[in-house]
Motif scaffolding. Structure first.
Motif, mmCIF file in Angstrom:
data_model
loop_
_atom_site.group_PDB
_atom_site.id
_atom_site.type_symbol
_atom_site.label_atom_id
_atom_site.label_comp_id
_atom_site.label_asym_id
_atom_site.label_seq_id
_atom_site.Cartn_x
_atom_site.Cartn_y
_atom_site.Cartn_z
ATOM 1 N N ALA A 92 -20.023 35.361 -1.246
ATOM 2 C CA ALA A 92 -20.405 36.025 -2.492
ATOM 3 C C ALA A 92 -20.565 37.529 -2.287
ATOM 4 C CB ALA A 92 -21.698 35.415 -3.026
ATOM 5 N N ALA A 93 -21.117 37.935 -1.142
ATOM 6 C CA ALA A 93 -21.309 39.357 -0.872
ATOM 7 C C ALA A 93 -19.983 40.082 -0.699
ATOM 8 C CB ALA A 93 -22.178 39.533 0.376
ATOM 9 N N VAL A 94 -19.018 39.436 -0.078
ATOM 10 C CA VAL A 94 -17.692 40.037 0.077
ATOM 11 C C VAL A 94 -17.058 40.259 -1.292
ATOM 12 C CG1 VAL A 94 -15.323 39.528 0.829
ATOM 13 C CG2 VAL A 94 -17.231 39.250 2.420
ATOM 14 N N GLU A 95 -17.213 39.294 -2.198
ATOM 15 C CA GLU A 95 -16.670 39.448 -3.542
ATOM 16 C C GLU A 95 -17.354 40.600 -4.274
ATOM 17 O OE1 GLU A 95 -15.126 36.700 -5.931
ATOM 18 O OE2 GLU A 95 -13.943 36.068 -4.203
ATOM 19 N N ASP A 96 -18.635 40.757 -4.090
ATOM 20 C CA ASP A 96 -19.370 41.834 -4.752
ATOM 21 C C ASP A 96 -18.968 43.192 -4.183
ATOM 22 O OD1 ASP A 96 -21.524 42.661 -6.618
ATOM 23 O OD2 ASP A 96 -22.497 43.339 -4.769
ATOM 24 N N ASP A 97 -18.763 43.251 -2.879
ATOM 25 C CA ASP A 97 -18.354 44.495 -2.220
ATOM 26 C C ASP A 97 -16.927 44.863 -2.618
ATOM 27 O OD1 ASP A 97 -18.744 46.545 0.028
ATOM 28 O OD2 ASP A 97 -16.960 45.470 0.719
ATOM 29 N N ALA A 98 -16.023 43.888 -2.547
ATOM 30 C CA ALA A 98 -14.636 44.000 -3.041
ATOM 31 C C ALA A 98 -13.884 45.210 -2.509
ATOM 32 C CB ALA A 98 -14.629 43.987 -4.570
ATOM 33 N N GLN A 99 -14.115 45.561 -1.253
ATOM 34 C CA GLN A 99 -13.272 46.581 -0.631
ATOM 35 C C GLN A 99 -12.058 45.934 0.046
ATOM 36 O OE1 GLN A 99 -15.429 50.182 1.129
ATOM 37 N NE2 GLN A 99 -17.001 48.593 1.307
ATOM 38 N N MET A 100 -12.261 44.765 0.651
ATOM 39 C CA MET A 100 -11.157 43.930 1.115
ATOM 40 C C MET A 100 -11.325 42.585 0.419
ATOM 41 S SD MET A 100 -10.247 44.845 5.081
ATOM 42 C CE MET A 100 -11.556 43.878 5.814
ATOM 43 N N VAL A 101 -10.330 42.197 -0.357
ATOM 44 C CA VAL A 101 -10.444 41.070 -1.271
ATOM 45 C C VAL A 101 -9.574 39.913 -0.783
ATOM 46 C CG1 VAL A 101 -10.027 40.317 -3.628
ATOM 47 C CG2 VAL A 101 -10.887 42.634 -3.206
ATOM 48 N N PRO A 102 -10.158 38.807 -0.303
ATOM 49 C CA PRO A 102 -9.360 37.637 0.097
ATOM 50 C C PRO A 102 -8.633 37.038 -1.096
ATOM 51 C CG PRO A 102 -11.627 37.494 0.930
ATOM 52 C CD PRO A 102 -11.603 38.586 -0.078
ATOM 53 N N LEU A 103 -7.408 36.552 -0.856
ATOM 54 C CA LEU A 103 -6.609 36.016 -1.955
ATOM 55 C C LEU A 103 -6.245 34.551 -1.734
ATOM 56 C CD1 LEU A 103 -4.250 39.099 -2.457
ATOM 57 C CD2 LEU A 103 -6.201 38.435 -3.881
ATOM 58 N N VAL A 104 -5.209 34.286 -0.951
ATOM 59 C CA VAL A 104 -4.708 32.919 -0.754
ATOM 60 C C VAL A 104 -4.272 32.737 0.693
ATOM 61 C CG1 VAL A 104 -3.923 32.635 -3.133
ATOM 62 C CG2 VAL A 104 -2.361 33.596 -1.443
ATOM 63 N N THR A 105 -4.313 31.498 1.151
ATOM 64 C CA THR A 105 -3.850 31.220 2.507
ATOM 65 C C THR A 105 -2.335 31.412 2.592
ATOM 66 O OG1 THR A 105 -3.646 28.857 1.999
ATOM 67 C CG2 THR A 105 -5.719 29.612 3.001
ATOM 68 N N ARG A 106 -1.887 31.679 3.797
ATOM 69 C CA ARG A 106 -0.484 32.027 4.042
ATOM 70 C C ARG A 106 0.163 30.913 4.869
ATOM 71 N NH1 ARG A 106 1.930 34.341 8.464
ATOM 72 N NH2 ARG A 106 3.769 35.653 8.119
ATOM 73 N N PRO A 107 1.006 30.094 4.265
ATOM 74 C CA PRO A 107 1.613 28.978 5.001
ATOM 75 C C PRO A 107 2.714 29.458 5.935
ATOM 76 C CG PRO A 107 2.548 29.097 2.813
ATOM 77 C CD PRO A 107 1.470 30.151 2.868
ATOM 78 N N SER A 108 3.067 28.627 6.891
ATOM 79 C CA SER A 108 4.237 28.890 7.726
ATOM 80 C C SER A 108 5.060 27.616 7.798
ATOM 81 C CB SER A 108 3.815 29.335 9.133
ATOM 82 O OG SER A 108 3.075 28.315 9.780
ATOM 83 N N MET A 109 6.314 27.775 8.122
ATOM 84 C CA MET A 109 7.228 26.644 8.130
ATOM 85 C C MET A 109 8.037 26.625 9.416
ATOM 86 S SD MET A 109 8.107 27.442 4.253
ATOM 87 C CE MET A 109 7.348 29.027 4.632
ATOM 88 N N VAL A 110 8.323 25.436 9.877
ATOM 89 C CA VAL A 110 9.158 25.238 11.057
ATOM 90 C C VAL A 110 10.308 24.327 10.654
ATOM 91 C CG1 VAL A 110 9.293 24.276 13.384
ATOM 92 C CG2 VAL A 110 7.243 25.527 12.659
ATOM 93 N N GLY A 111 11.521 24.781 10.923
ATOM 94 C CA GLY A 111 12.694 23.952 10.707
ATOM 95 C C GLY A 111 13.290 23.553 12.037
ATOM 96 N N TYR A 112 13.749 22.312 12.134
ATOM 97 C CA TYR A 112 14.360 21.880 13.397
ATOM 98 C C TYR A 112 15.451 20.856 13.147
ATOM 99 C CZ TYR A 112 11.272 17.742 13.213
ATOM 100 O OH TYR A 112 10.628 16.591 12.845
ATOM 101 N N ARG A 113 16.337 20.754 14.120
ATOM 102 C CA ARG A 113 17.418 19.779 14.071
ATOM 103 C C ARG A 113 16.897 18.455 14.612
ATOM 104 N NH1 ARG A 113 22.335 20.960 11.678
ATOM 105 N NH2 ARG A 113 22.945 19.079 12.835
ATOM 106 N N ALA A 114 16.755 17.473 13.715
ATOM 107 C CA ALA A 114 16.237 16.180 14.138
ATOM 108 C C ALA A 114 17.201 15.446 15.053
ATOM 109 C CB ALA A 114 15.931 15.324 12.906
#
Length: 545
Positions: A494-516
């Motif tokens: 809650a304090a981070v939101e009130d301060d709002a100098q660095m604002v968290p947004l959404v998680t960042r997914p990663s993907m791995v592709g491979y030859r089965a």
């Protein structure tokens, strides 16, 4: 460290609309029958390599970025997840992170806590560096002391270490000045690797230019920003690993080229970053794409330190924070693969509930009132972003979200070097706002330390230190896991939101592709240190050469 519900938005669900409409506007997993165990049989895993396959053969991998030139090959100076991925093939830590963020043994086979500030690590007695010398307690002591002396990004994550002592050849005691809950999690990442200190101290090894560790592979060749060749460490302490003779890594910045290599079989495994890629590979013969959840998350920097920035007024920052539609970023810009988050990364045990925060309730009328109080009803600001996908799509959702409260966002898209210069090149930084992402790590308190600019350092040019916020960060990181810590985390979010100098947004997914049809792999369902190559030593070639 860094890379890092409303309707009516006009952005398509990705850049290839026809493909994504077929896929239901979702970048979910695409897979074929292969030799990796499915996730339902191994909780916490997306896939588990088939250990019954014969060992041997060479695995061809493509990834988008090399280890940083600026910090060389020294793992203790590495501050980017891309470097951690490659260095983890050679270096190891005392402990590691399991499939559900539990701390597991690695070079230390066990540990004791006689009290809440003392850790006694019992080292494995069968570990050798790849030059054949046995690892001892002196290497552990020297490595941890070196990290503390270096003052690198990771030094602050180790917490208030007071002393590191070799009790005997296979036992090390670490004393903290005060309780520090994330200590073990901080020891589980590549910058806390155990180095061959005898060779470093006698000058026969320069860790900035040569890699020598206890891990499953040794470096046979490296051409910066071009390629790596890792060959098996025949004296590796883990039985039956590594499962391949060599790993050939090509550095290929263009995602389309990595996709093509996967399709034509010139690469057996690739890392992917574009949320459209799973849909683009839908139906590709013998190709599996697995989407790995991450504690990494995007965040917005609102510059409070430059006098020409509109964000010197906290009311303006709070209004922007309230109005950004995180759910829409996750659903549209990230094809449903990300999740709204507070400062403690969503998905980590003990993290705060982002829906309970002001940004989760999206009170647009309150945001408009704050802008009116600040005399900023017709606010226009410039948002600096880097061009790597999906950052442009994230920025477009932010732009359209803020239109609903009368704010105009002008997006400035830069290549990464120019972006870095603009954001970090001066103090104060001469920019209004910027988009980036953090590695979220494996304990909810760790990334919160970057909200104390006096400790973080990198953000002093655009963020002012706040004593209350710093006190809450310290509380979260000193209170043991349990209800009291959960309550402290809620207060901090809650304090981070009130301060709002660095604002968290959404998680960042990663993907791995491979030859089965070429390789059987292991992959955690959720990753705390942005390292999809963490379990690469378990991989087995389907047709070993």
């Amino acid at each position: 460290m860094r890379h890092t519900n409303r309707t009516g938005l006009s952005i398509a669900c990705g850049v290839t609309a026809a493909v994504l409409i077929t896929a239901g506007c979702s970048g979910g997993d695409t897979s074929t029958d292969d030799t990796s165990t499915p996730a339902e049989s191994e909780p916490g895993y997306l896939a588990v390599a088939d250990s019954s396959l014969p060992a041997g053969g060479e695995l061809d991998v493509q990834t988008h970025i090399d280890a940083s030139v600026a910090t060389g090959l020294d793992p203790q100076l590495a501050d980017l997840a891309a470097a951690w991925q490659l260095m983890s093939l050679v270096y190891e830590t005392l402990v590691t992170v399991g499939p559900e963020f539990e701390i597991e043994p690695a070079l230390a086979e066990s540990w004791d806590m006689p009290d809440d500030t003392t850790y006694v690590f019992h080292l494995r007695d069968d570990v050798q560096f790849s030059n054949g010398r046995a690892m001892t307690a002196d290497d552990v002591v020297g490595s941890l002391e070196r990290q503390l002396e270096l003052g690198s990004v990771w030094t602050g994550q180790l917490g208030p270490v007071e002393s590191v002592t070799a009790v005997d050849e296979h036992t090390v005691e670490v004393a903290l000045a005060e309780p520090y809950t994330p200590f073990l999690a901080a020891l589980a990442n590549v910058p806390a690797s155990i180095l061959p200190m005898r060779e470093i101290e006698d000058g026969t090894l320069n860790p900035e230019t040569e890699m020598l560790g206890t891990g499953p592979f040794v470096v046979a060749d490296h051409r910066q920003d071009v390629s790596w060749r890792f060959e098996r460490n025949d004296d590796y302490w883990k039985q039956d690993e590594p499962g391949v003779d060599a790993v050939n890594v090509q550095i290929v910045p263009q995602e389309a080229a990595r996709i093509a290599a996967l399709q034509d079989g010139s690469a057996s495994l690739v890392t992917l970053g574009n949320v459209d890629s799973p849909a683009l590979l839908q139906g590709a013969s013998d190709v599996s794409v697995l989407t790995q959840a991450n504690t990494d998350f995007y965040y917005l920097m609102l510059n409070s330190q430059w006098e020409e920035s509109p964000f010197t007024d906290p009311r303006v920052r709070q209004a922007v924070n309230m109005a950004i539609d995180r759910a829409q970023i996750a659903d549209v810009a990230l094809a449903g693969l990300g999740h709204p988050t507070g400062v403690t990364p969503a998905g980590l045990p003990g993290a705060c509930e982002p829906g309970d925060l002001p940004s989760g309730m999206a009170d647009l009328d309150a945001a408009r009132e704050l802008l009116a109080e600040a005399g900023a009803e017709n606010l226009t600001f410039e948002l600096a972003i880097f061009s790597t996908d999906p950052a442009p799509a994230v920025a477009q959702v932010i732009q359209q979200s803020l239109e609903e409260i009368g704010v105009t966002v002008e997006i400035e898209q830069l290549e990464e070097t120019s972006w870095n210069g603009k954001v970090y090149g001066e103090a104060p930084g001469r920019f209004d706002a910027a988009l980036s992402w953090f590695a979220g790590y494996a304990d909810p308190g760790m990334v919160t330390k970057w909200w104390n600019p006096d400790a973080a350092g990198f953000n002093l040019g655009f963020m002012e230190s706040d004593a209350e916020l710093t006190g809450l960060i310290d509380t979260v990181n000193s209170v043991p896991q349990g209800p009291e810590r959960d309550a402290a985390i809620t207060d901090l979010c809650a304090a981070v939101e009130d301060d709002a100098q660095m604002v968290p947004l959404v998680t960042r997914p990663s993907m791995v592709g491979y030859r089965a049809d070429a390789v059987s792999v292991s992959l955690h369902a959720d990753e705390g240190y942005g390292n999809p190559l963490r379990l690469l030593s378990e991989a087995r070639m389907v047709r070993a050469e």
